[in-house]
Design a protein around this motif. Structure first.
Motif: not given
Length: 408
Positions: A207-208, A355-358, A363-364, A395-399
């Motif tokens: 993320p950073y 943070l990553l999916p948010v 971004l999108i 899915m990465l963030g959730a896991r």
């Protein structure tokens, strides 16, 4: 403005330098030692995702002339959502990077000690590692110079050293090319490998780095005319970084499973194949990886705070320096005394998992707003790929969150 530079340089290399830290080295080492070449496809997927997300971040930085945190703060009109976004960015990036900085410096020390060098001293009841402090001071000097061109040249040099070290070592293991290609292009899920796959993606799609990239492109270039150069720079640098990560997996795959638990073991375990050369190559590679990440993590945190607070972009500004110095000092202290800030790291994992999916969603959203991007919005193909990547990082963030709370 005519862009002539086509060599490997620029913000893209700094991004590659940031994601190939000791954590990546360790995860790739364990992956190769445990699963051989079978999970190389996950690293290839991570490289593609990183290129897509970093290109969007760089494009936003060039079109707006601002850092990602600042663009998010200015674009969100709802006060509640804005407060949530700012709070999430500040907590995840600043506190998280302070915790990870300790790991970056510790990894660099591990590389130095692999070369046969060690040192420490005691003050009261605390024992300090002299190399950790030395790396922290070196990182501080490089950052304090506050000149983008100098920073770029130093990190490019370190990335080249790191890349050559791991790539040469991988070639010396004489890998089975057919098995290597099969592992790279044929997805497989060996028993109990899911969390390892998640870890591989998580150490590459950072993320950073999205904040760091959006801010750094404006330090090097000016205006949307530089988008093609920035895109080329991103692709070349991230692919190079991905190849280094894959080379580490290849190195570790040459060792029988169970012999390697971390990057330090990798250097010692490869010695039977080609003697002390392994120690020097891995030591230099790991030392460079630790130092590059030790430089970029505090820098990214400072850019995030700057954007969230609406400060003017200036590498030499006192308050900008105060932020990265604070992150660096905390990292040096935790690394030097051997303290593992478990609660802080767990908090950072949870925060970054959210943070990553948010941030990917922001971004999108932003890169498709004509009021912000003008004609430089995403194409349909870019949006389709971006949405697929968002599903993966969600899915990465959730896991990651479930793992931290012991649910997985």
């Amino acid at each position: 403005m005519k862009i002539k530079r086509k060599t490997i340089s620029g913000p893209g290399v700094l991004v590659a330098a940031a994601f190939i830290g000791p954590g990546t080295v360790t995860v790739c080492t364990i992956t190769g030692a445990t699963y051989g070449f079978t999970l190389l496809w996950a690293m290839l997927l991570s490289i593609i995702a990183t290129i897509i997300l970093q290109e969007m971040a760089a494009r936003i930085g060039l079109v707006t002339g601002k850092g990602l945190a600042g663009v998010i703060r200015e674009t969100i009109s709802n006060k509640t959502f804005k407060a949530f976004a700012i709070g999430l960015m500040l907590s995840a990036i600043t506190l998280g990077n302070a915790a990870y900085e300790a790991g970056n410096l510790s990894g660099g020390v591990l590389g130095i000690e692999a070369l046969g060098l060690s040192g420490g001293f005691t003050i009261g009841n605390l024992t300090f590692n002299a190399w950790s402090i030395s790396l922290g001071i070196l990182a501080a000097i490089i950052l304090f110079i506050g000149n983008y061109k100098v920073l770029e040249k130093i990190l490019v040099t370190l990335v080249i050293i790191m890349s050559l070290a791991f790539l040469i070592t991988a070639v010396m293991t004489k890998p089975d090319v057919i098995a290597l290609l099969k592992g790279s292009f044929t997805p497989s899920f060996p028993e109990e490998s899911l969390l390892t796959i998640v870890a591989l993606i998580g150490t590459t799609v950072v993320p950073y780095n999205l904040f760091l990239h959006a801010s750094l492109v404006s330090e090097k270039w000016s205006g949307k005319e530089a988008i093609p150069a920035a895109r080329r720079d991103t692709i070349v640098a991230v692919v190079l970084g991905g190849l280094v990560s894959m080379a580490i997996i290849v190195c570790a795959a040459a060792i029988q499973a169970g012999e390697v638990r971390n990057a330090g073991d990798l250097a010692r375990s490869l010695e039977p194949l080609f003697g002390d050369y392994a120690r020097y190559f891995i030591g230099l590679g790991l030392g460079a990886a630790g130092l590059t990440s030790a430089i970029t993590a505090p820098l990214a945190a400072a850019y995030v705070v700057q954007g969230c607070m609406g400060w003017e972009s200036n590498l030499k500004a006192t308050r900008f320096r105060v932020i990265w110095i604070s992150i660096l000092v905390l990292g040096v202290f935790f690394s030097s005394v051997g303290y593992s800030p478990v609660e802080i790291i767990q908090f950072a994992q949870v925060a970054n998992g959210v943070l990553l999916p948010v941030i990917a969603a922001y971004l999108i959203w932003i890169v498709n707003k004509r009021s912000v991007m003008g004609r430089d919005t995403n194409s349909i193909v870019q949006n389709v790929i971006s949405v697929i990547i968002w599903c993966v990082v969600f899915m990465l963030g959730a896991r990651t969150i479930l793992k931290v709370f012991g649910i997985l």
